[in-house]
Design a protein around this motif. Structure first.
Motif, PDB file in Angstrom:
ATOM      1  N   ASN A   3       0.824  -1.197   0.000  1.00  0.00           N
ATOM      2  CA  ASN A   3       0.000   0.000   0.000  1.00  0.00           C
ATOM      3  C   ASN A   3       0.862   1.252   0.000  1.00  0.00           C
ATOM      4  OD1 ASN A   3      -2.331  -1.526   0.089  1.00  0.00           O
ATOM      5  ND2 ASN A   3      -2.342  -1.593   2.341  1.00  0.00           N
ATOM      6  N   SER A   4       0.470   2.224  -0.783  1.00  0.00           N
ATOM      7  CA  SER A   4       1.216   3.472  -0.888  1.00  0.00           C
ATOM      8  C   SER A   4       0.989   4.333   0.336  1.00  0.00           C
ATOM      9  CB  SER A   4       0.787   4.226  -2.154  1.00  0.00           C
ATOM     10  OG  SER A   4       1.462   5.456  -2.236  1.00  0.00           O
ATOM     11  N   ALA A   5       2.029   5.041   0.767  1.00  0.00           N
ATOM     12  CA  ALA A   5       1.910   5.960   1.901  1.00  0.00           C
ATOM     13  C   ALA A   5       1.013   7.124   1.544  1.00  0.00           C
ATOM     14  CB  ALA A   5       3.292   6.451   2.321  1.00  0.00           C
ATOM     15  N   GLY A   6       0.448   7.758   2.593  1.00  0.00           N
ATOM     16  CA  GLY A   6      -0.573   8.758   2.360  1.00  0.00           C
ATOM     17  C   GLY A   6      -0.072  10.087   1.847  1.00  0.00           C
ATOM     18  N   ARG A   7       1.141  10.484   2.163  1.00  0.00           N
ATOM     19  CA  ARG A   7       1.626  11.808   1.789  1.00  0.00           C
ATOM     20  C   ARG A   7       2.110  11.826   0.346  1.00  0.00           C
ATOM     21  NH1 ARG A   7       2.007  15.419   5.918  1.00  0.00           N
ATOM     22  NH2 ARG A   7       2.996  16.803   4.406  1.00  0.00           N
ATOM     23  N   SER A   8       1.834  12.946  -0.327  1.00  0.00           N
ATOM     24  CA  SER A   8       2.311  13.118  -1.704  1.00  0.00           C
ATOM     25  C   SER A   8       3.197  14.345  -1.846  1.00  0.00           C
ATOM     26  CB  SER A   8       1.116  13.230  -2.662  1.00  0.00           C
ATOM     27  OG  SER A   8       0.305  14.338  -2.313  1.00  0.00           O
ATOM     28  N   ASP A   9       3.486  15.027  -0.727  1.00  0.00           N
ATOM     29  CA  ASP A   9       4.364  16.195  -0.745  1.00  0.00           C
ATOM     30  C   ASP A   9       4.838  16.458   0.673  1.00  0.00           C
ATOM     31  OD1 ASP A   9       5.801  18.350  -1.599  1.00  0.00           O
ATOM     32  OD2 ASP A   9       4.091  19.578  -2.210  1.00  0.00           O
ATOM     33  N   PHE A  10       5.818  17.344   0.788  1.00  0.00           N
ATOM     34  CA  PHE A  10       6.288  17.761   2.101  1.00  0.00           C
ATOM     35  C   PHE A  10       5.252  18.643   2.778  1.00  0.00           C
ATOM     36  CE2 PHE A  10      10.128  17.199  -0.552  1.00  0.00           C
ATOM     37  CZ  PHE A  10      10.772  16.212   0.178  1.00  0.00           C
ATOM     38  N   GLU A  11       5.466  18.929   4.039  1.00  0.00           N
ATOM     39  CA  GLU A  11       4.616  19.855   4.788  1.00  0.00           C
ATOM     40  C   GLU A  11       5.237  21.250   4.670  1.00  0.00           C
ATOM     41  OE1 GLU A  11       1.332  20.729   7.526  1.00  0.00           O
ATOM     42  OE2 GLU A  11       1.825  19.043   6.207  1.00  0.00           O
ATOM     43  N   TRP A  12       4.712  22.043   3.748  1.00  0.00           N
ATOM     44  CA  TRP A  12       5.272  23.373   3.504  1.00  0.00           C
ATOM     45  C   TRP A  12       4.707  24.368   4.507  1.00  0.00           C
ATOM     46  CZ3 TRP A  12       9.170  24.289   0.176  1.00  0.00           C
ATOM     47  CH2 TRP A  12       9.457  23.277  -0.763  1.00  0.00           C
ATOM     48  N   VAL A  13       5.586  25.138   5.133  1.00  0.00           N
ATOM     49  CA  VAL A  13       5.166  26.155   6.096  1.00  0.00           C
ATOM     50  C   VAL A  13       5.778  27.492   5.691  1.00  0.00           C
ATOM     51  CG1 VAL A  13       4.940  24.492   7.971  1.00  0.00           C
ATOM     52  CG2 VAL A  13       7.104  25.707   7.658  1.00  0.00           C
ATOM     53  N   TYR A  14       5.217  28.553   6.230  1.00  0.00           N
ATOM     54  CA  TYR A  14       5.661  29.909   5.865  1.00  0.00           C
ATOM     55  C   TYR A  14       6.022  30.705   7.107  1.00  0.00           C
ATOM     56  CZ  TYR A  14       3.646  28.217   1.583  1.00  0.00           C
ATOM     57  OH  TYR A  14       3.370  27.435   0.479  1.00  0.00           O
ATOM     58  N   THR A  15       6.462  29.983   8.109  1.00  0.00           N
ATOM     59  CA  THR A  15       6.914  30.595   9.358  1.00  0.00           C
ATOM     60  C   THR A  15       8.370  30.226   9.583  1.00  0.00           C
ATOM     61  OG1 THR A  15       6.143  28.655  10.596  1.00  0.00           O
ATOM     62  CG2 THR A  15       4.625  30.533  10.411  1.00  0.00           C
ATOM     63  N   ASP A  16       9.030  30.988  10.445  1.00  0.00           N
ATOM     64  CA  ASP A  16      10.426  30.701  10.774  1.00  0.00           C
ATOM     65  C   ASP A  16      10.496  29.460  11.653  1.00  0.00           C
ATOM     66  OD1 ASP A  16      13.135  30.937  10.953  1.00  0.00           O
ATOM     67  OD2 ASP A  16      13.127  32.628  12.363  1.00  0.00           O
ATOM     68  N   GLN A  17      11.646  28.832  11.722  1.00  0.00           N
ATOM     69  CA  GLN A  17      11.809  27.687  12.602  1.00  0.00           C
ATOM     70  C   GLN A  17      11.582  28.126  14.054  1.00  0.00           C
ATOM     71  OE1 GLN A  17      15.883  26.478  13.704  1.00  0.00           O
ATOM     72  NE2 GLN A  17      16.551  27.539  11.842  1.00  0.00           N
ATOM     73  N   PRO A  18      11.025  27.254  14.888  1.00  0.00           N
ATOM     74  CA  PRO A  18      10.649  27.655  16.253  1.00  0.00           C
ATOM     75  C   PRO A  18      11.813  27.835  17.206  1.00  0.00           C
ATOM     76  CG  PRO A  18      10.252  25.318  15.941  1.00  0.00           C
ATOM     77  CD  PRO A  18      10.653  25.861  14.596  1.00  0.00           C
ATOM     78  N   HIS A  19      12.974  27.327  16.856  1.00  0.00           N
ATOM     79  CA  HIS A  19      14.084  27.309  17.813  1.00  0.00           C
ATOM     80  C   HIS A  19      14.652  28.702  18.086  1.00  0.00           C
ATOM     81  CE1 HIS A  19      13.966  22.983  17.573  1.00  0.00           C
ATOM     82  NE2 HIS A  19      13.952  23.077  16.252  1.00  0.00           N
ATOM     83  N   THR A  20      14.608  29.575  17.097  1.00  0.00           N
ATOM     84  CA  THR A  20      15.185  30.913  17.280  1.00  0.00           C
ATOM     85  C   THR A  20      14.452  31.683  18.358  1.00  0.00           C
ATOM     86  OG1 THR A  20      15.775  30.921  14.928  1.00  0.00           O
ATOM     87  CG2 THR A  20      15.830  33.026  16.090  1.00  0.00           C
TER      88      THR A  20
END
Length: 323
Positions: A3-20
């Motif tokens: 069975n094929s995995a459910g995702r067909s693309d990355f999870e694109w976000v438009y925020t900065d990384q949370p660590h900073t």
């Protein structure tokens, strides 16, 4: 298994990384954490012990049957070589001698590289800085799989194969995603490694060389410790791109499981990362965490929502883009 995995693309976000932002908040509230940003004086000695242990193993396996050689390469050598790659990770942050002794850190990393069998330390340093600076950055963070990996390794059987072949993908992906000019340190790293491999072959024959290479391939592939590769940044829960693991395998992996804390404070050596959580528990205890790297590997293979595409990605606009 097909069975094929459910995702067909990355999870694109438009925020900065949370660590900073979290780093700024924690330092404002707990300035004493800056005192943890100091070299780990025991790191060089732990590296020495691990390297000598593998040299002893090379002498011991020189007359072993091949099946036993591979058995010990997986069970013992895989643990030691994987631990050495994580020592190299810590050293890439100047954790052994501090930022004022960069050359000493580089050469200690080359020394730690010797049992790995292939030159790795100098190239890792070159790319790892981008992983922290541009976490999930499209075309910048080579820790993120390629689209080809996400498209092809989408079934349980293929994801299992992807885990087995992780050493190859981590080695070759930078050349495809973000190629950089070869540095002088990389050339020196390669020459020293080649000389060490030739010396081991001349002293003890082929089997010790195969043992070291097998230790790296097996230990960095489908191995319990390799669960950290998936645990660190694959999106097990939507909205969370970095996870920590606080279990006992941290004892032999330089606390790489404290990965949320590490990305918040990359200049703090692994030995001090538990103190970050102890000082500022309200910033970490409520966050999702992993309890078993073996369970991480199992879920990665058999959950449709997980696979190479299960990574957060963002676009960084750099100065060369005209901004």
């Amino acid at each position: 298994m097909g069975n094929s995995a459910g995702r067909s693309d990355f999870e694109w976000v438009y925020t900065d990384q949370p660590h900073t932002q979290r780093r700024k908040e924690i330092l404002a509230k707990y300035p004493a954490i800056k005192a943890l940003m100091r070299p780990d004086p025991s790191l060089k000695w732990m590296v020495l012990v691990l390297v000598l242990a593998q040299l002893l193993a090379c002498w011991l396996v020189r007359r072993l049957a091949w099946r036993w050689l591979l058995f010990w390469a997986y069970t013992l050598g895989g643990c030691v070589n994987h631990s050495l790659t994580l020592a190299i990770h810590d050293i890439s942050h100047n954790a052994a001698f501090g930022t004022g002794c960069a050359a000493r850190n580089r050469w200690l990393a080359v020394f730690a590289n010797l049992p790995v069998g292939v030159p790795y330390a100098a190239s890792f340093k070159k790319y790892h800085v981008d992983h922290h600076r541009y976490l999930g950055g499209d075309g910048l963070d080579v820790d993120v799989p390629t689209r080809l990996e996400g498209w092809f390794f989408c079934t349980p059987a293929r994801k299992l194969l992807w885990l087995v072949l992780q050493p190859f993908f981590y080695s070759l992906r930078p050349l495809c995603v973000h190629p950089k000019a070869v540095t002088r340190m990389e050339v020196l790293n390669a020459l020293v490694q080649l000389a060490a491999d030739i010396a081991i072959f001349a002293l003890w024959g082929l089997k010790p060389v195969v043992y070291l290479l097998a230790s790296s391939f097996l230990g960095l592939g489908l191995h319990p410790i390799s669960g950290h590769f998936v645990a660190e940044h694959y999106m097990f829960l939507k909205g969370h791109e970095t996870y920590s693991y606080y279990g006992p395998l941290n004892w032999i992996t330089f606390n790489v499981g404290y990965h949320m804390e590490h990305h918040d404070f990359p200049s703090i050596p692994g030995c001090n990362l538990p103190l970050v959580r102890k000082i500022a528990p309200e910033y970490y205890d409520h966050l999702p965490q992993h309890y078993s790297w073996v369970r991480v590997l199992w879920d990665f293979v058999f959950q449709d929502s997980l696979g190479p595409y299960a990574r957060v990605k963002r676009v960084y606009r750099l100065a060369k883009d005209g901004l």
